[in-house]
Design a protein around this motif. Structure first.
Motif, PDB file in Angstrom:
ATOM      1  N   GLY A  95       1.676  26.583  34.963  1.00 19.23           N
ATOM      2  CA  GLY A  95       1.827  27.529  33.875  1.00 19.23           C
ATOM      3  C   GLY A  95       2.628  28.745  34.245  1.00 19.23           C
ATOM      4  N   GLY A  96       3.140  28.783  35.459  1.00 19.98           N
ATOM      5  CA  GLY A  96       3.954  29.908  35.844  1.00 19.98           C
ATOM      6  C   GLY A  96       3.130  31.175  35.990  1.00 19.98           C
ATOM      7  N   ALA A  97       3.848  32.296  36.071  1.00 23.03           N
ATOM      8  CA  ALA A  97       3.187  33.578  36.296  1.00 23.03           C
ATOM      9  C   ALA A  97       2.277  33.964  35.127  1.00 23.03           C
ATOM     10  N   LEU A  98       2.715  33.658  33.897  1.00 23.05           N
ATOM     11  CA  LEU A  98       1.898  34.023  32.745  1.00 23.05           C
ATOM     12  C   LEU A  98       0.593  33.244  32.723  1.00 23.05           C
ATOM     13  N   GLY A  99       0.657  31.952  33.083  1.00 18.79           N
ATOM     14  CA  GLY A  99      -0.558  31.147  33.118  1.00 18.79           C
ATOM     15  C   GLY A  99      -1.543  31.657  34.149  1.00 18.79           C
ATOM     16  N   ARG A 100      -1.046  31.982  35.338  1.00 20.65           N
ATOM     17  CA  ARG A 100      -1.934  32.501  36.379  1.00 20.65           C
ATOM     18  C   ARG A 100      -2.466  33.881  35.999  1.00 20.65           C
TER      19      ARG A 100
ATOM     20  N   TRP B 163      -3.072  34.904  32.953  1.00 21.85           N
ATOM     21  CA  TRP B 163      -4.109  34.693  31.939  1.00 21.85           C
ATOM     22  C   TRP B 163      -5.426  34.282  32.589  1.00 21.85           C
ATOM     23  N   LEU B 164      -5.383  33.354  33.556  1.00 19.61           N
ATOM     24  CA  LEU B 164      -6.608  32.941  34.237  1.00 19.61           C
ATOM     25  C   LEU B 164      -7.249  34.108  34.982  1.00 19.61           C
ATOM     26  N   TRP B 165      -6.418  34.899  35.644  1.00 17.99           N
ATOM     27  CA  TRP B 165      -6.944  36.042  36.398  1.00 17.99           C
ATOM     28  C   TRP B 165      -7.586  37.061  35.463  1.00 17.99           C
ATOM     29  N   LEU B 166      -6.900  37.378  34.359  1.00 14.38           N
ATOM     30  CA  LEU B 166      -7.450  38.332  33.401  1.00 14.38           C
ATOM     31  C   LEU B 166      -8.731  37.799  32.761  1.00 14.38           C
ATOM     32  N   SER B 167      -8.768  36.490  32.490  1.00 17.60           N
ATOM     33  CA  SER B 167      -9.966  35.908  31.876  1.00 17.60           C
ATOM     34  C   SER B 167     -11.173  36.106  32.764  1.00 17.60           C
ATOM     35  N   GLU B 168     -11.004  35.879  34.056  1.00 17.45           N
ATOM     36  CA  GLU B 168     -12.118  36.044  34.988  1.00 17.45           C
ATOM     37  C   GLU B 168     -12.538  37.501  35.100  1.00 17.45           C
ATOM     38  N   LYS B 169     -11.552  38.420  35.150  1.00 20.43           N
ATOM     39  CA  LYS B 169     -11.883  39.837  35.277  1.00 20.43           C
ATOM     40  C   LYS B 169     -12.567  40.374  34.025  1.00 20.43           C
ATOM     41  N   LEU B 170     -12.086  39.952  32.861  1.00 20.20           N
ATOM     42  CA  LEU B 170     -12.639  40.476  31.617  1.00 20.20           C
ATOM     43  C   LEU B 170     -13.978  39.849  31.261  1.00 20.20           C
ATOM     44  N   SER B 171     -14.307  38.694  31.850  1.00 21.68           N
ATOM     45  CA  SER B 171     -15.608  38.091  31.573  1.00 21.68           C
ATOM     46  C   SER B 171     -16.740  38.944  32.138  1.00 21.68           C
TER      47      SER B 171
ATOM     48  N   ARG C  26      -5.963  14.397  34.482  1.00 21.73           N
ATOM     49  CA  ARG C  26      -4.913  13.828  33.631  1.00 21.73           C
ATOM     50  C   ARG C  26      -3.659  14.691  33.639  1.00 21.73           C
ATOM     51  N   ARG C  27      -3.540  15.559  34.627  1.00 21.70           N
ATOM     52  CA  ARG C  27      -2.408  16.490  34.715  1.00 21.70           C
ATOM     53  C   ARG C  27      -2.263  17.286  33.414  1.00 21.70           C
ATOM     54  N   LEU C  28      -3.413  17.731  32.908  1.00 26.17           N
ATOM     55  CA  LEU C  28      -3.412  18.461  31.643  1.00 26.17           C
ATOM     56  C   LEU C  28      -3.226  19.956  31.824  1.00 26.17           C
ATOM     57  N   GLY C  29      -3.388  20.433  33.064  1.00 22.11           N
ATOM     58  CA  GLY C  29      -3.255  21.867  33.276  1.00 22.11           C
ATOM     59  C   GLY C  29      -1.896  22.379  32.873  1.00 22.11           C
ATOM     60  N   ARG C  30      -0.854  21.614  33.215  1.00 22.18           N
ATOM     61  CA  ARG C  30       0.503  22.054  32.863  1.00 22.18           C
ATOM     62  C   ARG C  30       0.712  22.112  31.359  1.00 22.18           C
ATOM     63  N   TRP C  31       0.010  21.224  30.632  1.00 27.18           N
ATOM     64  CA  TRP C  31       0.201  21.226  29.174  1.00 27.18           C
ATOM     65  C   TRP C  31      -0.584  22.353  28.515  1.00 27.18           C
ATOM     66  N   LEU C  32      -1.811  22.611  28.988  1.00 25.92           N
ATOM     67  CA  LEU C  32      -2.593  23.697  28.399  1.00 25.92           C
ATOM     68  C   LEU C  32      -1.963  25.055  28.690  1.00 25.92           C
ATOM     69  N   LEU C  33      -1.672  25.312  29.960  1.00 21.80           N
ATOM     70  CA  LEU C  33      -1.077  26.597  30.300  1.00 21.80           C
ATOM     71  C   LEU C  33       0.366  26.678  29.797  1.00 21.80           C
ATOM     72  N   GLY C  34       1.054  25.526  29.769  1.00 26.33           N
ATOM     73  CA  GLY C  34       2.392  25.519  29.179  1.00 26.33           C
ATOM     74  C   GLY C  34       2.355  25.887  27.715  1.00 26.33           C
ATOM     75  N   LEU C  35       1.331  25.398  27.011  1.00 27.34           N
ATOM     76  CA  LEU C  35       1.167  25.788  25.604  1.00 27.34           C
ATOM     77  C   LEU C  35       0.988  27.293  25.478  1.00 27.34           C
ATOM     78  N   GLY C  36       0.181  27.862  26.381  1.00 20.60           N
ATOM     79  CA  GLY C  36      -0.005  29.310  26.346  1.00 20.60           C
ATOM     80  C   GLY C  36       1.272  30.074  26.645  1.00 20.60           C
ATOM     81  N   VAL C  37       2.024  29.609  27.657  1.00 18.62           N
ATOM     82  CA  VAL C  37       3.265  30.290  28.037  1.00 18.62           C
ATOM     83  C   VAL C  37       4.278  30.235  26.905  1.00 18.62           C
ATOM     84  N   HIS C  38       4.510  29.043  26.378  1.00 22.79           N
ATOM     85  CA  HIS C  38       5.499  28.919  25.301  1.00 22.79           C
ATOM     86  C   HIS C  38       5.028  29.619  24.031  1.00 22.79           C
ATOM     87  N   GLY C  39       3.708  29.611  23.796  1.00 23.98           N
ATOM     88  CA  GLY C  39       3.201  30.339  22.637  1.00 23.98           C
ATOM     89  C   GLY C  39       3.454  31.832  22.746  1.00 23.98           C
ATOM     90  N   LEU C  40       3.276  32.389  23.951  1.00 23.85           N
ATOM     91  CA  LEU C  40       3.528  33.822  24.133  1.00 23.85           C
ATOM     92  C   LEU C  40       5.005  34.141  23.965  1.00 23.85           C
TER      93      LEU C  40
END
Length: 468
Positions: A140-145, A147-155, A174-188
């Protein structure tokens, strides 16, 4: 009254959440050592089903007991807050790109500097994502990482430390991480480009801009060819493209005619839409399609060593293969729970009574005596029976002369969760013996912490009829 423990609260159709929590429990045990799972294993065996279902049930039971389900809810809240923060950042970034590209309208706009400002960062990040996707397996690139970091901190929940790694581990199946975080990156980036495009339209509608191109070492032919090449696809969607004369006139460092202004504005908006917004939209839709398709195929990976070790505890060989030898004519009859056959509506059991204490009391015919629990094997056997055949009412007799230590409290809690209603009977001392008031108070505080009703009077009427 205390109700029997209910099934895990997650809906059966939510496969991702079940696998996510199961993996979080596995990672927790991998890092911190095996959990106290005797009751969870017993509940899972009583639940039945195939091995994957039992492993998931065990994990969900432990997750609820240890607060992981609450931690997951907090993590989701943190993820939403992190997503909202990133969306706001994308909105301001897009608007900033548009303002930087056009300026305040006082000076003419260099069309290719404006184009570079609007699309340069987006195209560079898109190229980086594609290279990481093809060669480095980046999820997911820098944005994906981020997002994960912020999610943990804000929880703001220390129990959520294993949730992000567990999610990535489940998705890696199922190598789904790239698709989920890719969806987030492209959505942003889609949000950022949409914000830039809307701001661009607003500026062009409310200010008067002149457009020009400048060069020192290149000829005008290069700009004419590049402008027409970039405008080919936008022109198919109806956007205007400056003609050769307008392009040449824009290199004369003059504001140009009104038609030239409109042509350059239409060209800039069209290029922004086709090369900035549409690629992100198509990639986001593609990632969403791959994500939904792969999510439906998720399942538990039984080849992991931790799950292979659970097989014998959750699905013993005797259960999988059946009875291999004929039963002997006479079986050893243990002292606790041997007479329970699953039909009892009310059960009385005692914990670690002194041998001199007369037991059992005279019981109504409808109340079964489960004996006195003195050792681990008796406890295990009775808990197995009560889990498979939970009674409607269970009375637990305790000697208040003993200390209500942690092991005794845990056993009382396990027994109470095996019945629809439970009560604790604090036995009166025998004639000639005194009861320590401080010790009795300790018992009452311990039972109050378990939310169990207790009394020093015999609950035989309640066992027989369900009321006092």
């Amino acid at each position: 009254m205390r109700s029997r423990v209910s099934p895990p609260p997650l809906p059966p159709s939510n496969t991702l959440d079940r696998l996510w929590l199961t993996e979080a429990v596995r990672l927790r045990e991998e890092h911190a050592g095996p959990l106290d799972d005797a009751e969870a294993n017993r509940q899972a065996r009583a639940q039945g089903g195939q091995l994957p279902e039992r492993i998931e049930y065990r994990a969900l039971w432990l997750a609820r007991r240890d607060g992981l389900i609450d931690a997951l809810r907090h993590w989701r809240q943190g993820a939403r807050l992190a997503g909202l923060a990133l969306v706001l950042l994308a909105l301001f970034t897009g608007a900033g790109l548009a303002f930087a590209a056009l300026g305040d309208g006082v000076r003419p706009v260099n069309v290719f500097w404006a184009l570079g400002s609007l699309l340069g960062l987006n195209l560079l990040m898109l190229l980086g994502w594609l290279l990481g996707f093809l060669f480095a397996g980046d999820t997911g690139g820098a944005l994906g990482r981020l997002w994960l970091w912020l999610s943990e901190k804000l929880s703001r929940d220390a129990r959520a430390v294993q949730l992000a790694p567990a999610l990535l581990a489940v998705l890696e199946q199922r190598r789904l991480g790239r698709w989920l975080l890719g969806l987030g990156v492209h959505g942003l980036w889609l949000v950022a480009m949409s914000s830039a495009l809307l701001t661009l339209l607003a500026l062009l509608a409310t200010r008067r801009y002149g457009f020009l191109w400048e060069t020192t070492i290149l000829g005008e032919g290069a700009f004419i060819s590049l402008t027409q090449a970039l405008g080919t696809l936008p022109s198919l969607l109806g956007f205007s493209v400056p003609d050769i004369d307008q392009i040449r006139a824009s290199g004369a460092l003059t504001g140009g005619a009104e038609t030239a202004r409109q042509s350059w504005a239409g060209w800039l908006v069209g290029v922004m839409l086709v090369y900035g917004l549409l690629p992100r939209l198509l990639l986001a839709v593609f990632c969403l399609w791959r994500w939904r398709r792969g999510r439906a195929q998720l399942q538990l990976d039984l080849q992991l060593p931790a799950y292979r070790l659970l097989r014998e505890r959750l699905q013993p060989s005797s259960e999988r293969l059946g009875v291999s030898d004929a039963a002997p004519e006479q079986l050893h009859a243990p002292g606790a729970g041997a007479q329970l056959d699953g039909s009892e509506g009310a059960v009385l059991v005692a914990i670690e009574l002194d041998p001199s204490h007369p037991w059992p009391p005279k019981l109504p015919k409808s109340v079964a005596d489960a004996g006195v629990l003195d050792d681990r094997e008796q406890r295990r056997r009775l808990l197995e029976q009560l889990t498979r055949f939970p009674p409607q009412r269970l009375a637990i007799a305790c000697d208040p002369r003993r200390s209500p230590d942690r092991g005794t409290r845990a056993l009382i809690g396990e027994l109470s969760r095996c019945a629809a209603q439970s009560r604790v009977w604090l036995l009166q001392p025998q004639a000639g013996e005194a009861l320590d008031s401080d010790r009795l108070q300790d018992w009452k505080q311990a039972l109050d912490s378990l939310a169990l009703p207790h009394s020093t009077s015999a609950p035989l009427t309640w066992l027989e009829s369900g009321h006092d």
